[in-house]
Design an enzyme around this catalytic site. Structure first.
Site, mmCIF file in Angstrom:
data_model
loop_
_atom_site.group_PDB
_atom_site.id
_atom_site.type_symbol
_atom_site.label_atom_id
_atom_site.label_comp_id
_atom_site.label_asym_id
_atom_site.label_seq_id
_atom_site.Cartn_x
_atom_site.Cartn_y
_atom_site.Cartn_z
ATOM 1 N N ARG A 80 0.688 -0.925 0.241
ATOM 2 C CA ARG A 80 -0.176 0.194 -0.026
ATOM 3 C C ARG A 80 0.711 1.006 -0.287
ATOM 4 N NH1 ARG A 80 -2.812 -0.364 5.137
ATOM 5 N NH2 ARG A 80 -3.179 1.318 4.865
ATOM 6 N N SER A 126 0.329 3.784 1.843
ATOM 7 C CA SER A 126 0.256 4.795 2.914
ATOM 8 C C SER A 126 1.923 5.263 3.386
ATOM 9 C CB SER A 126 0.102 4.259 4.304
ATOM 10 O OG SER A 126 -0.018 3.033 4.882
ATOM 11 N N LYS A 157 -2.125 -7.779 11.333
ATOM 12 C CA LYS A 157 -3.464 -6.936 11.968
ATOM 13 C C LYS A 157 -4.374 -6.517 11.122
ATOM 14 C CE LYS A 157 -3.471 -2.330 14.280
ATOM 15 N NZ LYS A 157 -3.246 -1.619 14.994
ATOM 16 N N ASP A 158 -3.956 -6.759 9.895
ATOM 17 C CA ASP A 158 -5.500 -5.913 8.972
ATOM 18 C C ASP A 158 -5.943 -7.486 7.543
ATOM 19 O OD1 ASP A 158 -4.986 -3.368 9.865
ATOM 20 O OD2 ASP A 158 -3.576 -2.462 8.056
ATOM 21 N N THR A 193 -11.929 6.011 17.622
ATOM 22 C CA THR A 193 -11.601 5.248 17.070
ATOM 23 C C THR A 193 -12.396 4.644 16.227
ATOM 24 O OG1 THR A 193 -10.777 2.722 17.471
ATOM 25 C CG2 THR A 193 -11.776 3.764 18.755
ATOM 26 N N ARG A 196 -12.878 -3.708 19.078
ATOM 27 C CA ARG A 196 -12.084 -3.467 20.182
ATOM 28 C C ARG A 196 -11.229 -2.122 20.895
ATOM 29 N NH1 ARG A 196 -6.447 -3.196 21.540
ATOM 30 N NH2 ARG A 196 -6.012 -2.331 19.456
ATOM 31 N N ARG A 197 -10.656 -0.736 20.388
ATOM 32 C CA ARG A 197 -10.862 -0.146 21.168
ATOM 33 C C ARG A 197 -11.512 0.346 21.569
ATOM 34 N NH1 ARG A 197 -6.081 1.871 16.641
ATOM 35 N NH2 ARG A 197 -4.308 0.081 17.268
ATOM 36 N N ARG A 211 -10.812 7.175 10.956
ATOM 37 C CA ARG A 211 -10.078 6.850 9.920
ATOM 38 C C ARG A 211 -8.667 8.056 9.832
ATOM 39 N NH1 ARG A 211 -12.260 3.759 6.478
ATOM 40 N NH2 ARG A 211 -9.919 3.740 6.261
ATOM 41 N N GLY A 212 -8.653 6.769 9.340
ATOM 42 C CA GLY A 212 -7.527 7.687 8.291
ATOM 43 C C GLY A 212 -5.927 7.272 8.388
ATOM 44 N N ASN A 213 -5.056 7.328 8.131
ATOM 45 C CA ASN A 213 -3.494 7.081 8.420
ATOM 46 C C ASN A 213 -3.004 7.382 8.891
ATOM 47 O OD1 ASN A 213 -2.018 9.742 7.697
ATOM 48 N ND2 ASN A 213 -1.820 8.826 5.460
ATOM 49 N N VAL A 214 -2.080 7.443 9.704
ATOM 50 C CA VAL A 214 -1.140 7.783 11.494
ATOM 51 C C VAL A 214 -0.766 9.677 11.138
ATOM 52 C CG1 VAL A 214 0.582 8.110 12.633
ATOM 53 C CG2 VAL A 214 -0.193 5.474 11.537
ATOM 54 N N THR A 224 -2.924 11.832 8.764
ATOM 55 C CA THR A 224 -4.484 12.016 9.265
ATOM 56 C C THR A 224 -5.201 12.057 11.218
ATOM 57 O OG1 THR A 224 -4.298 11.448 7.248
ATOM 58 C CG2 THR A 224 -6.349 12.035 8.100
ATOM 59 N N ARG A 225 -4.666 11.098 11.061
ATOM 60 C CA ARG A 225 -5.806 10.665 12.380
ATOM 61 C C ARG A 225 -4.770 11.795 13.534
ATOM 62 N NH1 ARG A 225 -5.924 4.315 14.152
ATOM 63 N NH2 ARG A 225 -5.242 3.735 11.884
ATOM 64 N N CYS A 229 -15.036 -8.714 11.881
ATOM 65 C CA CYS A 229 -14.096 -7.064 12.054
ATOM 66 C C CYS A 229 -15.472 -6.279 13.628
ATOM 67 C CB CYS A 229 -14.342 -6.142 11.051
ATOM 68 S SG CYS A 229 -15.571 -6.430 9.511
HETATM 69 N N1 LIG Z 1 -5.505 -0.406 11.336
HETATM 70 C C1 LIG Z 1 -4.915 -0.248 10.405
HETATM 71 C C2 LIG Z 1 -3.046 -0.333 11.344
HETATM 72 N N2 LIG Z 1 -3.140 -1.124 11.084
HETATM 73 C C3 LIG Z 1 -2.178 -1.394 11.123
HETATM 74 C C4 LIG Z 1 -1.152 -0.141 11.783
HETATM 75 C C5 LIG Z 1 0.062 -0.190 12.524
HETATM 76 C C6 LIG Z 1 1.459 -1.257 12.583
HETATM 77 C C7 LIG Z 1 0.982 -2.807 13.063
HETATM 78 O O1 LIG Z 1 -0.126 -3.008 14.765
HETATM 79 O O2 LIG Z 1 1.801 -3.507 12.965
HETATM 80 C C8 LIG Z 1 -2.175 0.317 11.776
HETATM 81 C C9 LIG Z 1 -2.409 1.754 12.641
HETATM 82 C C10 LIG Z 1 -2.730 1.267 14.296
HETATM 83 O O3 LIG Z 1 -3.702 0.728 14.750
HETATM 84 O O4 LIG Z 1 -2.432 2.935 14.494
#
Ligand SMILES: NCc1[nH]cc(CCC(=O)O)c1CC(=O)O
Length: 310
Positions: A12, A14, A86-87, A128, A132-133, A150-153, A155-156, A242
């Site tokens: 990806r 990002s 984890k994704d 979030t 889970r969170r 949402r969004g990448n690190v 952006t958040r 999910c």
């Molecule tokens: N869901 C998005 C995601 N997927 C992996 C990571 C971070 C890297 C990882 O946990 O391996 C993140 C961002 C986050 O949760 O802060």
């Protein structure tokens, strides 16, 4: 310098995904004595990155992170794909194989915007999109409100800075890999468990591609693989999806794994905890812990788990 790369590695786009792909490339080159150009990074904007205004769970789940790279593996555009494990969905096509798992980074979540869960202001708005969170923070702090985030690190963090929310959670692994180890407060797993496989990078290839399997095996980290595969086995046995708030952490110590897990109801009213110690080659142990958790879970929790223990 090779004229054509030995391995085309999909990723990806990002910033975190690119850093992770670069780590995979560096490890491959070190293991095989290659120059950097031997591994070509092939970036793609994933569906999961295109839709930013709705929670992933509502729009198709984790498949949206891997869809494009899966197709590129199938049609030969790439030889391998780098993912945050984890994704990656728990059940993968049989045509694909997780050929390497890289050494795991910090497994913990970090809280950004407050120094601890107890330290969140009364009635805090927490951003979030992870079930889970959300469940975990509402369980500990029912006075808080959770909003989709949402969004990448980057952006958040910008949204937090702009005051959209009081606090958010980010994986320590992602922050550290982006050089943002100064951000947030790590949450102790004794009180706050991360997501299955958090902090681990996986590299997939075609299950029948023996050349790629062989090249990638050289960078597989067996202790990390043992932990994360056990965590994914728990997820599979719970029959979660999910929308199911599942927190789990496995710590390896030589041949022994210690697994701590917690299930929540989505709005955080209830929680059930379990722990197991087992030898790494006891592949049924996560399913036994799953069955034990489901047997003890109140109906507010079991409603969200199909429960298909092996
Ligand atoms: N869901 C998005 C995601 N997927 C992996 C990571 C971070 C890297 C990882 O946990 O391996 C993140 C961002 C986050 O949760 O802060």
């Amino acid at each position: 310098m090779p004229d054509t790369p030995y391995l085309k590695l999909g990723t990806r786009t990002s910033p975190l995904a690119m850093v992770q792909a670069q780590e995979a490339r560096a490890r491959l080159c070190a293991a095989h004595g290659w120059v950097e150009s031997a591994v070509e990074l092939v970036p793609v904007i994933a569906s999961g990155d295109k839709v930013q205004d709705r929670a992933l769970a509502e729009i198709g789940g984790k498949a949206l992170w891997t869809k494009e790279l899966d197709a590129w593996l199938a049609d030969g555009t790439i030889d391998a794909a780098v993912h945050s494990l984890k994704d990656v969905e728990t059940v993968r096509p049989e045509t694909l194989a997780i050929a390497a798992v890289l050494p795991r980074a910090d497994k913990r979540d970090r809280l950004v915007g407050a120094s601890s869960i107890a330290g969140l202001p009364q009635g805090a708005v927490v951003g979030t999109s992870a079930p889970r969170r959300a469940a975990q923070v509402l369980y500990a702090r029912p006075d808080c409100t959770v909003v989709t985030f949402r969004g990448n690190v980057a952006t958040r963090l910008a949204k937090l800075q702009a005051g959209d929310v009081d606090a958010t959670f980010l994986a320590a692994a992602g922050l550290d890999r982006l050089g943002r180890d100064d951000i947030g407060h790590a949450l102790d797993p004794a009180a706050w468990l991360p997501a299955p496989a958090q902090g681990a990078i996986a590299i997939e290839c075609r299950a029948g591609d023996s050349a790629a399997l062989g090249l990638l095996a050289a960078i597989d980290h067996a202790p990390t693989r043992a932990e994360v595969m056990a965590e994914r086995a728990l997820l599979l046995a719970l029959g979660g999806n999910c929308h199911s708030p599942i927190a789990v952490l496995c710590d390896g110590d030589g041949d022994t794994l210690t697994m701590r897990a917690a299930l929540f109801s989505p709005a955080g009213q209830t929680r059930v905890d379990g722990e197991a110690r087992f030898v790494a080659d006891d592949h049924d142990a996560p399913a036994r812990l799953a069955a034990d958790l489901l047997a003890r879970a109140p109906s507010g929790i079991t409603a969200y788990f199909a429960g298909r223990p092996a």
